[in-house]
Design a protein around this motif. Structure first.
Motif, PDB file in Angstrom:
ATOM      1  N   LEU A 123       0.828  -1.204   0.000  1.00 50.89           N
ATOM      2  CA  LEU A 123       0.000   0.000   0.000  1.00 50.89           C
ATOM      3  C   LEU A 123       0.866   1.260   0.000  1.00 50.89           C
ATOM      4  CD1 LEU A 123      -2.801   1.282   0.169  1.00 50.89           C
ATOM      5  CD2 LEU A 123      -2.649   1.076   2.663  1.00 50.89           C
TER       6      LEU A 123
ATOM      7  N   PHE B 178      -2.662  -0.757  -6.213  1.00 52.72           N
ATOM      8  CA  PHE B 178      -3.842  -0.602  -5.357  1.00 52.72           C
ATOM      9  C   PHE B 178      -4.801  -1.783  -5.533  1.00 52.72           C
ATOM     10  CE2 PHE B 178      -2.694   3.981  -5.458  1.00 52.72           C
ATOM     11  CZ  PHE B 178      -2.640   4.185  -4.090  1.00 52.72           C
TER      12      PHE B 178
ATOM     13  N   THR C 296      -3.349  -4.876  -3.894  1.00 56.26           N
ATOM     14  CA  THR C 296      -3.355  -4.760  -2.428  1.00 56.26           C
ATOM     15  C   THR C 296      -4.748  -4.985  -1.865  1.00 56.26           C
ATOM     16  OG1 THR C 296      -1.501  -3.201  -2.518  1.00 56.26           O
ATOM     17  CG2 THR C 296      -2.821  -3.249  -0.503  1.00 56.26           C
ATOM     18  N   PHE C 297      -5.750  -4.322  -2.451  1.00 48.74           N
ATOM     19  CA  PHE C 297      -7.113  -4.474  -1.934  1.00 48.74           C
ATOM     20  C   PHE C 297      -7.655  -5.882  -2.184  1.00 48.74           C
ATOM     21  CE2 PHE C 297      -7.413   0.312  -2.672  1.00 48.74           C
ATOM     22  CZ  PHE C 297      -7.016   0.567  -1.366  1.00 48.74           C
TER      23      PHE C 297
ATOM     24  N   VAL D 191      -6.180  -7.867   0.596  1.00 47.76           N
ATOM     25  CA  VAL D 191      -6.863  -7.530   1.846  1.00 47.76           C
ATOM     26  C   VAL D 191      -8.200  -8.257   1.936  1.00 47.76           C
ATOM     27  CG1 VAL D 191      -7.993  -5.669   3.117  1.00 47.76           C
ATOM     28  CG2 VAL D 191      -5.721  -5.322   2.172  1.00 47.76           C
TER      29      VAL D 191
END
Length: 340
Positions: A64, A76, A79-80, A83
Motif C-alpha cells: 500500500l 492498489f 493490495t485491496f 486484503v
C-alpha cells in the motif's frame, strides 16, 4: 435551622458499570460440559493472527505504501484484492470452529512412561464441513497434534485423540482442553477451551528384564490327596481311591508305580495359585522399584493363571481373568491410597 447537607461517603461501594462493560468484566466460568457436550459458541471463540498472518499484514502495508508513493493503480488493485482475501480467511477460520460440539469418549489406562490417550468426539452442529481441527491439553501433549476433518454429513462425527505423558503412577486427570484451527491458510489461529471431568489410572512401569514369576510353595497334593500333575496314562487330575469308585476310573499305571490306589477325577490338573508378595522382594529395593517388579509379574502371569497380590495393608485373593488382573494393576497404581 435547616441542617447542612451531609458530605458524600467516599467509602460507599461504587455502582457497577452497566451494559457491555459489566458483562466484559464479569468473570466467566470454565467451559464445563452440559449433558456431556460442550458447544463452541460465539462468546467462547478467540482469534489472533499467526506469525504468517503478521508477515502477510506487513507485506500488505508495504504494498500500500509503495502504491501511494508511486501512484500505481495496479498496485492498489492487488493490495485491496489481498486484503479481501485476508478478511475472508479470518471469517472462514472463525467459522471453522463455530457451533462445534465436543463430547468425551472412552479412556484406557496406561503404564508409567507411556502416553495416556483421551478421546474426544467432535460433531458439527450445523452440518457444515470442518477442516484441520486440533486438540491439546497443556504441556503434556505432543508438539504436532493430529488434525481432524469432518465432511459435514448428517450424524457424522470425528475423533480427536489427546495424548498426555504419563510420567508417574496414580490417577491422571485431563486438564483444560484447547481446541484450535489454522484453516484455511494459517494466517489466523482460532481457539477455544473446554473442561471434561475425565481421569485415568497410570500403572507402574513394568520392570525390564524382571526375574521369572516365583513359584508357589506347595507339596503338590491337597487334603483330598489330589495330585496336580499329569500322568502317563491320562491328563486327568488324580486323587486317592474311594470305596465305590468305578474300575475304569482307577489309574492302574500310577497305582502300580507308586503303590497307592489312585482314581481319576475327570478334570484337567490345575496349577497351584501363585502369590505375588511384596515381602518376598529384597529389602534393598525402594518402593517404586518393588511396585515395578510386582507389575511385571502381574503382566507376565496373564489372564489364565491364578494369582494373588499381597501389599502392605492390601491383599487380593487369588483369581484369574482380565478383570482380576486389572484389579491387581489398579491396586499397584493406587498404593498406598487404598490401604485401610
Amino acid at each position: 435551622m435547616p441542617r447542612a447537607p451531609a458530605a458524600p461517603d467516599t467509602h460507599a461501594p461504587r455502582a457497577a458499570p452497566a451494559g457491555w462493560l459489566a458483562s466484559a468484566l464479569r468473570p466467566r466460568r470454565p467451559r464445563a460440559p452440559a449433558n456431556g457436550v460442550v458447544t463452541l459458541d460465539r462468546r467462547h471463540l478467540y482469534i489472533l493472527p499467526t506469525r504468517s498472518g503478521l508477515g502477510f499484514a506487513v507485506l500488505l502495508l508495504a504494498m500500500l505504501t509503495t502504491s501511494l508513493n508511486y501512484n500505481i493503480s495496479l498496485g492498489f488493485a492487488l493490495t485491496f484484492l489481498l486484503v479481501g482475501i485476508g478478511m475472508s480467511c479470518m471469517w472462514m477460520a472463525y467459522r471453522n470452529l463455530l457451533d462445534l460440539e465436543l463430547s468425551a469418549g472412552p479412556v484406557s489406562p496406561a503404564f508409567a512412561g507411556d502416553a495416556a490417550v483421551f478421546v474426544l468426539h467432535a460433531r458439527p452442529q450445523d452440518g457444515m464441513a470442518r477442516i484441520g481441527i486440533e486438540a491439546g491439553a497443556g504441556a503434556g501433549t505432543p508438539d504436532t497434534p493430529g488434525s481432524l476433518t469432518l465432511d459435514g454429513t448428517e450424524g457424522a462425527d470425528g475423533v480427536l485423540p489427546i495424548r498426555l505423558a504419563a510420567a508417574r503412577r496414580g490417577r491422571l486427570a485431563l486438564p483444560r482442553v484447547t481446541v484450535s484451527s489454522r484453516f484455511p491458510f494459517g494466517l489466523f489461529r482460532v481457539w477455544s477451551y473446554a473442561e471434561f471431568p475425565l481421569s485415568t489410572l497410570v500403572y507402574p512401569a513394568p520392570e525390564a528384564n524382571a526375574p521369572p514369576l516365583p513359584q508357589s510353595a506347595g507339596t503338590g497334593e491337597d487334603d483330598d490327596g489330589a495330585v496336580a500333575s499329569a500322568v502317563d496314562d491320562g491328563i486327568d487330575q488324580l486323587r486317592k481311591y474311594r470305596a465305590g469308585d468305578p474300575l475304569h476310573r482307577i489309574a492302574w499305571k500310577h497305582s502300580a508305580r507308586t503303590g497307592r490306589w489312585m482314581s481319576r477325577t475327570g478334570q484337567a490338573p490345575q496349577p497351584p495359585a501363585r502369590w505375588i508378595d511384596w515381602h518376598t522382594l529384597p529389602l534393598t529395593m525402594d518402593t517404586e522399584a518393588r511396585l515395578s517388579r510386582l507389575c511385571a509379574w502381574v503382566v507376565a502371569a496373564g489372564d489364565a493363571a491364578d494369582i494373588g497380590l499381597r501389599l502392605p495393608g492390601v491383599e487380593i485373593v487369588p483369581g484369574r481373568g482380565a478383570a482380576h488382573r486389572r484389579a491387581c494393576l489398579e491396586a499397584l497404581a493406587l498404593w498406598p491410597e487404598r490401604r485401610p
